[in-house]
Scaffold this motif. Sequence first.
Motif, PDB file in Angstrom:
ATOM      1  N   TRP C  79       0.848  -1.192   0.000  1.00 46.91           N
ATOM      2  CA  TRP C  79       0.000   0.000   0.000  1.00 46.91           C
ATOM      3  C   TRP C  79       0.884   1.242   0.000  1.00 46.91           C
ATOM      4  CZ3 TRP C  79      -0.532   3.875   3.855  1.00 46.91           C
ATOM      5  CH2 TRP C  79       0.375   3.732   4.922  1.00 46.91           C
ATOM      6  N   THR C  80       0.276   2.389  -0.267  1.00 46.94           N
ATOM      7  CA  THR C  80       0.968   3.670  -0.132  1.00 46.94           C
ATOM      8  C   THR C  80      -0.054   4.764   0.136  1.00 46.94           C
ATOM      9  OG1 THR C  80       2.499   5.247  -1.169  1.00 46.94           O
ATOM     10  CG2 THR C  80       0.907   4.226  -2.614  1.00 46.94           C
ATOM     11  N   ARG C  81       0.454   5.869   0.668  1.00 47.22           N
ATOM     12  CA  ARG C  81      -0.403   7.048   0.854  1.00 47.22           C
ATOM     13  C   ARG C  81       0.069   8.099  -0.150  1.00 47.22           C
ATOM     14  NH1 ARG C  81      -0.055   7.586   6.221  1.00 47.22           N
ATOM     15  NH2 ARG C  81      -1.918   6.307   6.503  1.00 47.22           N
ATOM     16  N   VAL C  82      -0.851   8.549  -0.983  1.00 49.45           N
ATOM     17  CA  VAL C  82      -0.516   9.491  -2.053  1.00 49.45           C
ATOM     18  C   VAL C  82      -0.730  10.920  -1.564  1.00 49.45           C
ATOM     19  CG1 VAL C  82      -1.087  10.226  -4.401  1.00 49.45           C
ATOM     20  CG2 VAL C  82      -1.184   7.791  -3.810  1.00 49.45           C
ATOM     21  N   HIS C  83       0.347  11.721  -1.606  1.00 47.11           N
ATOM     22  CA  HIS C  83       0.275  13.107  -1.137  1.00 47.11           C
ATOM     23  C   HIS C  83       0.255  14.122  -2.270  1.00 47.11           C
ATOM     24  CE1 HIS C  83       1.031  12.310   3.222  1.00 47.11           C
ATOM     25  NE2 HIS C  83       1.529  11.192   2.728  1.00 47.11           N
ATOM     26  N   ALA C  84       0.670  13.694  -3.465  1.00 49.83           N
ATOM     27  CA  ALA C  84       0.684  14.610  -4.614  1.00 49.83           C
ATOM     28  C   ALA C  84      -0.013  13.889  -5.752  1.00 49.83           C
ATOM     29  CB  ALA C  84       2.114  14.959  -4.996  1.00 49.83           C
ATOM     30  N   GLY C  85      -1.187  14.353  -6.094  1.00 50.87           N
ATOM     31  CA  GLY C  85      -1.987  13.615  -7.070  1.00 50.87           C
ATOM     32  C   GLY C  85      -2.411  14.474  -8.243  1.00 50.87           C
ATOM     33  N   PRO C  86      -3.053  13.813  -9.188  1.00 49.17           N
ATOM     34  CA  PRO C  86      -3.550  14.535 -10.355  1.00 49.17           C
ATOM     35  C   PRO C  86      -4.629  15.535  -9.953  1.00 49.17           C
ATOM     36  CG  PRO C  86      -3.686  12.141 -10.652  1.00 49.17           C
ATOM     37  CD  PRO C  86      -3.366  12.392  -9.224  1.00 49.17           C
ATOM     38  N   PHE C  89      -7.943  14.573  -8.504  1.00 55.03           N
ATOM     39  CA  PHE C  89      -7.982  13.956  -7.181  1.00 55.03           C
ATOM     40  C   PHE C  89      -7.574  14.931  -6.068  1.00 55.03           C
ATOM     41  CE2 PHE C  89      -7.638  10.247  -9.951  1.00 55.03           C
ATOM     42  CZ  PHE C  89      -8.547   9.378  -9.380  1.00 55.03           C
ATOM     43  N   TYR C  95      -4.579  10.333   0.180  1.00 52.24           N
ATOM     44  CA  TYR C  95      -5.439   9.146   0.212  1.00 52.24           C
ATOM     45  C   TYR C  95      -4.565   7.912   0.063  1.00 52.24           C
ATOM     46  CZ  TYR C  95      -4.991   9.894  -4.859  1.00 52.24           C
ATOM     47  OH  TYR C  95      -4.513  10.104  -6.117  1.00 52.24           O
ATOM     48  N   VAL C  97      -3.900   3.980  -1.415  1.00 51.44           N
ATOM     49  CA  VAL C  97      -4.212   2.947  -2.403  1.00 51.44           C
ATOM     50  C   VAL C  97      -3.412   1.706  -2.037  1.00 51.44           C
ATOM     51  CG1 VAL C  97      -4.773   4.533  -4.297  1.00 51.44           C
ATOM     52  CG2 VAL C  97      -2.407   3.785  -3.970  1.00 51.44           C
ATOM     53  N   GLY C  98      -3.887   0.566  -2.493  1.00 57.20           N
ATOM     54  CA  GLY C  98      -3.186  -0.663  -2.129  1.00 57.20           C
ATOM     55  C   GLY C  98      -3.375  -1.770  -3.135  1.00 57.20           C
TER      56      GLY C  98
END
Lengths: 396, 396, 144, 144
Positions: C79-86, C89, C95, C97-98
Amino acid sequence: MRRAAILGTAAVPVRKYQRKASEPIQTVEHEMIARLVVEAMQDAQVEKSEVNAIVCAHPRPYTKQKYFSTFMAHYLRLPCSGVVMETMGNGMTAALAFDKACDEILLGRAEVALAFGVNMEMSVTSAEHMKDSVRATGDVDFHSPSGLIPISWYAMDAVRYMHEYGATRAQLASVAVKNRAHAALNPLAQYRAPITLDEVLAQRPIVEPLGLYEVPPRGDGAACLVIVSEARAKASGLPYVLVRGRGFFHEGAHQISEVPNDMIRFVAAETAGRLAYEAAGIGPGDLDLAELYAPCTIVEVLAGEALGLAPRGQGAAAAAAGETRLGGRIPISTSGGLTSRGHPSYATPLYGMVELAEQLRGRAGARQVEDAELGLSSNELGNYNAALVHVLEARR
Amino acid sequence: MRRAAILGTAAVPVRKYQRKASEPIQTVEHEMIARLVVEAMQDAQVEKSEVNAIVCAHPRPYTKQKYFSTFMAHYLRLPCSGVVMETMGNGMTAALAFDKACDEILLGRAEVALAFGVNMEMSVTSAEHMKDSVRATGDVDFHSPSGLIPISWYAMDAVRYMHEYGATRAQLASVAVKNRAHAALNPLAQYRAPITLDEVLAQRPIVEPLGLYEVPPRGDGAACLVIVSEARAKASGLPYVLVRGRGFFHEGAHQISEVPNDMIRFVAAETAGRLAYEAAGIGPGDLDLAELYAPCTIVEVLAGEALGLAPRGQGAAAAAAGETRLGGRIPISTSGGLTSRGHPSYATPLYGMVELAEQLRGRAGARQVEDAELGLSSNELGNYNAALVHVLEARR
Amino acid sequence: MSGIEEMERIDVDRVRSYPPRTSEFTQPFWEALAAGRLQTTRCAACGALSFPPKPVCPHCWHGEVRWTPLQPLGRLYSWTRVHAGPEMFAAELPYEVGIVDLDAGLRLALRLVAVPGREFAPDMPVRLVVLRFRDGPLLAAMLR
Amino acid sequence: MSGIEEMERIDVDRVRSYPPRTSEFTQPFWEALAAGRLQTTRCAACGALSFPPKPVCPHCWHGEVRWTPLQPLGRLYSWTRVHAGPEMFAAELPYEVGIVDLDAGLRLALRLVAVPGREFAPDMPVRLVVLRFRDGPLLAAMLR
Ligand SMILES: [Zn+2]
Ligand SMILES: [Zn+2]
């Protein structure tokens, strides 16, 4: 059997070149490439009349001039009976340009071929740019809606790798420190001020556990290679770089395998590497250096392991121990790698080739690997789902 | 020397498949291609495990799924040590996919390779679509601002041709009538209702002197070819199509030569044709049929002349005299050509190959050229500034 | 069908940031998902499951497949936590994702729904849930 | 410079439908054009002219070029009238474009300006003119 060689190279330093549409003066990609072609040709001491093919990395959609390869054949007024075309394949795009240019030599269709690429994207914000790259994160209807971004796959590699092998954050981060130290010695690099391990670990998170200095910066860039037949290279009397082995493998998955597998074993790199080593008649232990397409620190570790440059599960520790540093056992990414040399994506693999050509011709200055004879280039796409590996040899 | 052959083909009829984003049910390109791969593989009677390469025409920007070739390797779960990539080169895009798939066979990297392409654009209006194609009409800063569109170059060819050789509007228009008559016999064709010369001449002008029926319609389409080594083709026991000769030439100009030249002498087709004939050991008189990439009536005439299918300046008269019709001296575009079979651009050259493969395997039904043994495919880009010519031979 | 759990449906009061498309072929998947049922395709020839559902079996390239219910249970592979997204989003950042390995032997990538006080880690057991956005459903996973 | 004609400047009361970009290198071309002068690059090594102007000689790939004025006179090689154009040109339809061979031995493609009562035909003598749009100039040709 015909073989291909690199006889000339040219590249611009990686940085921001593209300007916003509202600015009165614009950077025009074809002017940039034309100047690089002249420079690379001077480097190779080849005449225009000898050139017979153009293979070009497909530019970003932000490049206004469409059908760039045929336009460049026009702009350079270069008739060709070798192919004129563009390649496209994710991060591997420019590596395929190099490879298909070599193919024209192998197939006897050209004695001299140009491989070039230009990546301009810096007039576009990251958030805007990612609107497009989100379409590359897997199945556009089943994966993209979740908010995956391209580097989130690598982040999940890192989490799994730390989980399985007990590798530490600091070990991974050491790759970024090492690459920055290399970049400090490379005039083509985008980020050259040395950084410390603490600084890398203190960066804001981008995709956990990876922070700002462990993911690729964005940048503009352009590079051109003059690829020739081995016979033409020999006749030049110049030092040149022979493509001694090559391997390609696509594992049949894009970002994720729907059948659970060992995701952090990069099978494509393993297989393409084996094919390239076999073709070259060498083993990984014979290499003097390697230039890896590694957008994140973890990728350099996993690709290095798959290519036999470190035992499985020990790549991060090896990096932390300095084994992949200049002067170490097997220097990796002496250019500074994607994290510091920079990552103008659709040109990046050509920058890797330029670095190897500098090293193998003994022109790398302060970052020269002593007596470098054999270098490896590995390029990838997706979550290293495919790899294109070349073994290059110094010929003086 | 290794040679490549076509052993299986599949294509969908050219028409509108793409739906507006607002519609609840969408057409998804990768489902379409997956089904065609299955169909083409059945045609070739080849096992999945034998396939080792994918070369795919880069799709239109309207195709949401990005990095289509690697995505298809995933969707089809197809590991490959032959290449997986996309080609790009204007109208020649899909012809390059075919050509690079053949190269994987020639270089011994694959025994079986897939070449496919999908072109979806019908959810986009012509005016909107042309906003993009205007960037392909020459130098984006020096030509595009004048309002040139891709087919305006062909229109200017027509004006010049009529001026120099006294060819008539009716002679040019007869090409459209002939192609429609061919399309009437082709289940893959987009426009199949017969038309008369008067109807062609009465159409509203698009780019003078060419009217609606003399310029390419827009359409969606997809096609897949199974390319194999000659040895594999022989072993199949099936009829197959051998690539007996090939030639490529780019004249070093895009749309226009800045040094005044004879624009309506298609030098690229002439040279690529000569190279292909030489490689095949034949002359144009030996051909039984030719499938030409000709977006406009005039292009079929000029390319035919350049390829030696009619004397210079007499191609239009030859068409009007029925020489290029089914049953004539040298049937051209038995598929119905771009004007009637249809022109899903980035897939069009594959449709040409499908037609030749049908003809040379004796499966073309009502439009079968009797005892067809040798066929020619010619694809182009720009104002026929580059040509990629293949001579194909029936092997039963 | 017996023994297959229904998925919890969690209402989300906004539209999906990147809405998936529905094709004629995938329509049964999306309709079932909206009803809380997870199903995918199984090859009529070799019996292999596929996810996402596909009209052609990726294992043997057979062109006939059948819809099959799936048990929405598995383990978190990573899993990871996304801090810089499109851009689309941006409102959801950060958020998680995994990657989830279903007990049925399929690997999926999807959005994770956080449980307060519990951090994600590899190999944790998860269950799949349906996020009911205003414009349609998305599949996600939660720690069990 | 003597003997080089200035080009007629024709005001057009709208902005260019597809505005060209100016690079550092092409700036002298656009500035001269705005002033009614046509100039391009000549190779410092082989002496060949190029159009559009280029920083590298397309004939010998020498990297040093010089600006040279051009006589704005030539002949129409071919032409067409465009009836279906891109969205940004919709307001101008139909319009004429043509290929012009300059007396200096260069071939150009550009917009044509119609002269009432005279139809274009190949080989007709033309002169180049400057269309002065509100946002900048464009090169065009007219029958002489
Ligand atoms: Zn199956
Ligand atoms: Zn010159």
